[in-house]
Design an enzyme around this catalytic site. Structure first.
Site, PDB file in Angstrom:
ATOM      1  N   ASP A   8      12.471 112.009   7.279  1.00 21.19           N
ATOM      2  CA  ASP A   8      12.117 111.086   6.352  1.00 21.19           C
ATOM      3  C   ASP A   8      13.337 110.668   5.338  1.00 21.19           C
ATOM      4  O   ASP A   8      14.220 111.712   5.661  1.00 21.19           O
ATOM      5  CB  ASP A   8      10.919 111.594   5.622  1.00 21.19           C
ATOM      6  CG  ASP A   8      10.517 110.505   4.551  1.00 21.19           C
ATOM      7  OD1 ASP A   8      10.550 109.253   4.954  1.00 21.19           O
ATOM      8  OD2 ASP A   8      10.320 110.911   3.392  1.00 21.19           O
ATOM      9  N   LEU A   9      13.457 109.670   4.823  1.00 23.29           N
ATOM     10  CA  LEU A   9      14.401 109.355   4.160  1.00 23.29           C
ATOM     11  C   LEU A   9      14.298 109.489   2.614  1.00 23.29           C
ATOM     12  O   LEU A   9      15.104 110.422   2.013  1.00 23.29           O
ATOM     13  CB  LEU A   9      14.875 107.819   4.230  1.00 23.29           C
ATOM     14  CG  LEU A   9      15.862 107.213   3.460  1.00 23.29           C
ATOM     15  CD1 LEU A   9      17.380 107.784   3.755  1.00 23.29           C
ATOM     16  CD2 LEU A   9      16.276 105.564   3.857  1.00 23.29           C
ATOM     17  N   ASP A  10      13.482 108.756   1.952  1.00 22.80           N
ATOM     18  CA  ASP A  10      13.238 108.729   0.541  1.00 22.80           C
ATOM     19  C   ASP A  10      12.637 110.134  -0.039  1.00 22.80           C
ATOM     20  O   ASP A  10      11.512 110.401   0.590  1.00 22.80           O
ATOM     21  CB  ASP A  10      12.342 107.568   0.010  1.00 22.80           C
ATOM     22  CG  ASP A  10      12.745 106.042   0.265  1.00 22.80           C
ATOM     23  OD1 ASP A  10      14.217 106.078  -0.096  1.00 22.80           O
ATOM     24  OD2 ASP A  10      12.275 105.471   1.143  1.00 22.80           O
ATOM     25  N   THR A  16      15.801 108.555  -3.882  1.00 23.63           N
ATOM     26  CA  THR A  16      15.353 107.319  -3.793  1.00 23.63           C
ATOM     27  C   THR A  16      13.880 107.067  -4.194  1.00 23.63           C
ATOM     28  O   THR A  16      13.515 106.195  -4.385  1.00 23.63           O
ATOM     29  CB  THR A  16      15.743 106.342  -2.900  1.00 23.63           C
ATOM     30  OG1 THR A  16      15.641 107.372  -1.783  1.00 23.63           O
ATOM     31  CG2 THR A  16      17.300 106.283  -2.708  1.00 23.63           C
ATOM     32  N   LYS A  45       3.920 107.133  -1.756  1.00 21.94           N
ATOM     33  CA  LYS A  45       4.954 107.802  -0.903  1.00 21.94           C
ATOM     34  C   LYS A  45       4.691 107.826   0.412  1.00 21.94           C
ATOM     35  O   LYS A  45       3.724 108.112   1.158  1.00 21.94           O
ATOM     36  CB  LYS A  45       5.141 109.182  -1.440  1.00 21.94           C
ATOM     37  CG  LYS A  45       5.730 109.338  -2.893  1.00 21.94           C
ATOM     38  CD  LYS A  45       6.249 110.839  -2.934  1.00 21.94           C
ATOM     39  CE  LYS A  45       6.664 111.023  -4.512  1.00 21.94           C
ATOM     40  NZ  LYS A  45       6.770 112.276  -4.508  1.00 21.94           N
ATOM     41  N   VAL A  47       4.420 105.331   2.235  1.00 20.63           N
ATOM     42  CA  VAL A  47       3.731 104.151   2.600  1.00 20.63           C
ATOM     43  C   VAL A  47       4.200 102.880   2.573  1.00 20.63           C
ATOM     44  O   VAL A  47       5.180 102.688   1.835  1.00 20.63           O
ATOM     45  CB  VAL A  47       2.391 104.283   1.653  1.00 20.63           C
ATOM     46  CG1 VAL A  47       1.548 103.210   2.060  1.00 20.63           C
ATOM     47  CG2 VAL A  47       1.534 105.472   1.896  1.00 20.63           C
ATOM     48  N   ARG A  49       5.999  99.218   2.330  1.00 21.63           N
ATOM     49  CA  ARG A  49       5.960  98.182   0.994  1.00 21.63           C
ATOM     50  C   ARG A  49       4.634  97.617   1.052  1.00 21.63           C
ATOM     51  O   ARG A  49       3.882  97.334  -0.070  1.00 21.63           O
ATOM     52  CB  ARG A  49       7.235  97.195   1.159  1.00 21.63           C
ATOM     53  CG  ARG A  49       7.375  96.490   0.019  1.00 21.63           C
ATOM     54  CD  ARG A  49       8.636  95.675  -0.011  1.00 21.63           C
ATOM     55  NE  ARG A  49       9.635  96.073   0.917  1.00 21.63           N
ATOM     56  CZ  ARG A  49      10.744  95.316   1.459  1.00 21.63           C
ATOM     57  NH1 ARG A  49      10.697  94.199   1.412  1.00 21.63           N
ATOM     58  NH2 ARG A  49      11.646  96.091   2.146  1.00 21.63           N
ATOM     59  N   SER A 114      12.023 106.738   9.041  1.00 23.02           N
ATOM     60  CA  SER A 114      11.508 106.272   7.628  1.00 23.02           C
ATOM     61  C   SER A 114      10.567 105.195   7.512  1.00 23.02           C
ATOM     62  O   SER A 114      10.780 104.234   8.370  1.00 23.02           O
ATOM     63  CB  SER A 114      12.562 106.066   6.801  1.00 23.02           C
ATOM     64  OG  SER A 114      12.332 105.356   5.351  1.00 23.02           O
ATOM     65  N   ALA A 115       9.565 104.800   6.739  1.00 24.28           N
ATOM     66  CA  ALA A 115       8.935 103.672   6.685  1.00 24.28           C
ATOM     67  C   ALA A 115       9.779 102.285   5.763  1.00 24.28           C
ATOM     68  O   ALA A 115       9.331 101.506   5.934  1.00 24.28           O
ATOM     69  CB  ALA A 115       7.700 103.862   5.665  1.00 24.28           C
ATOM     70  N   SER A 116      11.001 102.896   5.298  1.00 25.51           N
ATOM     71  CA  SER A 116      11.606 101.912   4.552  1.00 25.51           C
ATOM     72  C   SER A 116      12.495 100.942   5.640  1.00 25.51           C
ATOM     73  O   SER A 116      13.271 101.360   6.203  1.00 25.51           O
ATOM     74  CB  SER A 116      12.657 102.444   3.609  1.00 25.51           C
ATOM     75  OG  SER A 116      13.443 101.749   3.061  1.00 25.51           O
ATOM     76  N   LYS A 145       2.874 105.031   8.276  1.00 19.01           N
ATOM     77  CA  LYS A 145       2.404 106.317   8.116  1.00 19.01           C
ATOM     78  C   LYS A 145       1.024 106.096   6.985  1.00 19.01           C
ATOM     79  O   LYS A 145       1.002 105.450   6.181  1.00 19.01           O
ATOM     80  CB  LYS A 145       3.523 107.218   7.205  1.00 19.01           C
ATOM     81  CG  LYS A 145       4.454 107.336   7.927  1.00 19.01           C
ATOM     82  CD  LYS A 145       5.790 107.889   7.043  1.00 19.01           C
ATOM     83  CE  LYS A 145       7.239 108.074   7.801  1.00 19.01           C
ATOM     84  NZ  LYS A 145       8.221 108.617   6.938  1.00 19.01           N
ATOM     85  N   GLU A 169       9.399 115.977   5.980  1.00 21.00           N
ATOM     86  CA  GLU A 169       8.909 114.834   4.970  1.00 21.00           C
ATOM     87  C   GLU A 169       8.506 115.753   3.557  1.00 21.00           C
ATOM     88  O   GLU A 169       8.265 116.777   3.444  1.00 21.00           O
ATOM     89  CB  GLU A 169       7.413 114.612   5.553  1.00 21.00           C
ATOM     90  CG  GLU A 169       7.284 113.325   6.387  1.00 21.00           C
ATOM     91  CD  GLU A 169       7.413 111.935   5.685  1.00 21.00           C
ATOM     92  OE1 GLU A 169       7.445 112.013   4.299  1.00 21.00           O
ATOM     93  OE2 GLU A 169       7.568 111.132   6.361  1.00 21.00           O
ATOM     94  N   ASP A 170       8.375 114.501   2.812  1.00 21.33           N
ATOM     95  CA  ASP A 170       8.091 115.218   1.102  1.00 21.33           C
ATOM     96  C   ASP A 170       6.692 114.478   0.880  1.00 21.33           C
ATOM     97  O   ASP A 170       6.330 114.798  -0.132  1.00 21.33           O
ATOM     98  CB  ASP A 170       9.177 114.453   0.322  1.00 21.33           C
ATOM     99  CG  ASP A 170       9.118 113.023   0.110  1.00 21.33           C
ATOM    100  OD1 ASP A 170       8.979 112.367   1.197  1.00 21.33           O
ATOM    101  OD2 ASP A 170       9.207 112.636  -0.986  1.00 21.33           O
TER     102      ASP A 170
HETATM  103  C1  BG6 Z   1       9.114 105.121   2.069  1.00 23.69           C
HETATM  104  C2  BG6 Z   1       8.845 105.040   0.621  1.00 23.69           C
HETATM  105  O1  BG6 Z   1      10.250 105.796   2.442  1.00 23.69           O
HETATM  106  O2  BG6 Z   1       9.441 103.692   2.291  1.00 23.69           O
HETATM  107  C3  BG6 Z   1       7.912 104.294   0.126  1.00 23.69           C
HETATM  108  O3  BG6 Z   1       8.469 106.678   0.408  1.00 23.69           O
HETATM  109  C4  BG6 Z   1       8.043 102.642   0.387  1.00 23.69           C
HETATM  110  O4  BG6 Z   1       7.777 104.354  -1.317  1.00 23.69           O
HETATM  111  C5  BG6 Z   1       8.371 102.633   1.782  1.00 23.69           C
HETATM  112  O5  BG6 Z   1       7.133 101.940  -0.017  1.00 23.69           O
HETATM  113  C6  BG6 Z   1       8.931 101.399   2.409  1.00 23.69           C
HETATM  114  O6  BG6 Z   1      10.197 100.973   1.703  1.00 23.69           O
HETATM  115  P1  BG6 Z   1      10.851  99.646   1.477  1.00 23.69           P
HETATM  116  O7  BG6 Z   1      12.410 100.059   1.305  1.00 23.69           O
HETATM  117  O8  BG6 Z   1      10.865  98.924   3.199  1.00 23.69           O
HETATM  118  O9  BG6 Z   1      10.122  99.021   0.354  1.00 23.69           O
HETATM  119 MG    MG Z   2       9.450 110.356   1.609  1.00 15.05          MG
END
Ligand code: BG6
Ligand code: MG
Length: 218
Positions: A8-10, A16, A45, A47, A49, A114-116, A145, A169-170
């Site tokens: 996982d990233l964040d 972050t 977390k 989850v 955006r 990562s979900a980001s 996730k 994961e956190d």
């Molecule tokens: C996850 C974070 O890694 O990425 C979430 O824990 C965030 O809080 C999700 O909503 C999506 O991130 P982004 O950068 O695509 O808005």
């Molecule tokens: Mg995380």
């Protein structure tokens, strides 16, 4: 023995996690003139955006039009993006840099799960892009996730099955996702709700290949 590590990233690689919630708080304050309760943070977390915004609006008991929903998503990402301007390798969480070096020395495959959608940009700012053999694309998976899709996709990108991978994961949603994927789950953090993980470490500073090997082989 496992052959790949799915990160996982964040909140695992970078500090972050709070930046996401700070951006949501600013946005909610601007549009709805209320303070977003801290209890919502854990629910966002890991989850996506879109799903985070749904959780937030539901908690506020607010319904918005589709165009307003899109505007809120856009503005949240602008606020979050602003907070990433100063991101540098100093924002890598404790123990992560030596842990990644150890994994590379031992020829482990590394993937980002990562979900980001900002994942590649953040890895670049942390000077970690080349450390990863694959970055799973969250825009290409059917479900976010706590569904397992992103971990399955990350393992596949490494040419491995989840069964021979460890996921780190956190978040509660993230641990559920790893567990459902069939990978071995490692939680970092002190939240008691992380207890469904196969191995729980109090922080990223405790991550060592040997610790993972022993837990995985038991
Ligand atoms: C996850 C974070 O890694 O990425 C979430 O824990 C965030 O809080 C999700 O909503 C999506 O991130 P982004 O950068 O695509 O808005
Ligand atoms: Mg995380």
């Amino acid at each position: 023995m496992f052959k790949g590590v799915l990160f996982d990233l964040d909140g695992v690689i970078a500090d972050t996690s709070t930046l996401h919630f700070d951006a949501w708080k600013k946005l909610v304050n601007k549009y709805f003139s209320v303070a977003l309760p801290d209890s919502i943070e854990e629910k966002t977390k890991g989850v996506s955006r879109t799903d985070s915004l749904k959780v937030i609006l539901e908690s506020l008991d607010v319904v918005v039009s589709d165009s307003m929903f899109q505007q809120l998503l856009h503005e949240k990402n602008e606020l979050y993006g602003d907070s990433l301007n100063t991101l540098s390798p100093n924002n890598i969480l404790p123990g992560i840099a030596p842990f990644i070096s150890e994994l590379k020395e031992q020829k482990m495959k590394l993937a980002l799960a990562s979900a980001s959608l900002n994942g590649p940009l953040i890895l670049e700012k942390l000077a970690l892009s080349t450390a990863f053999d694959a970055v799973a694309d969250p825009s290409k998976v059917a479900c976010g996730k706590p569904a397992p899709d992103i971990f399955i996709s990350a393992a596949k990108a490494l040419g491995l099955t989840p069964a021979v991978c460890v996921g780190i994961e956190d978040s509660i949603a993230g641990i559920s996702a790893i567990n459902s994927s069939g990978a071995f789950s490692v939680a970092v953090g002190k939240n008691p709700q992380l207890q469904s993980a196969n191995l729980i470490l109090p922080s990223t500073a405790e991550l060592r290949l040997d610790t993972l090997r022993i837990a995985y082989s038991n």
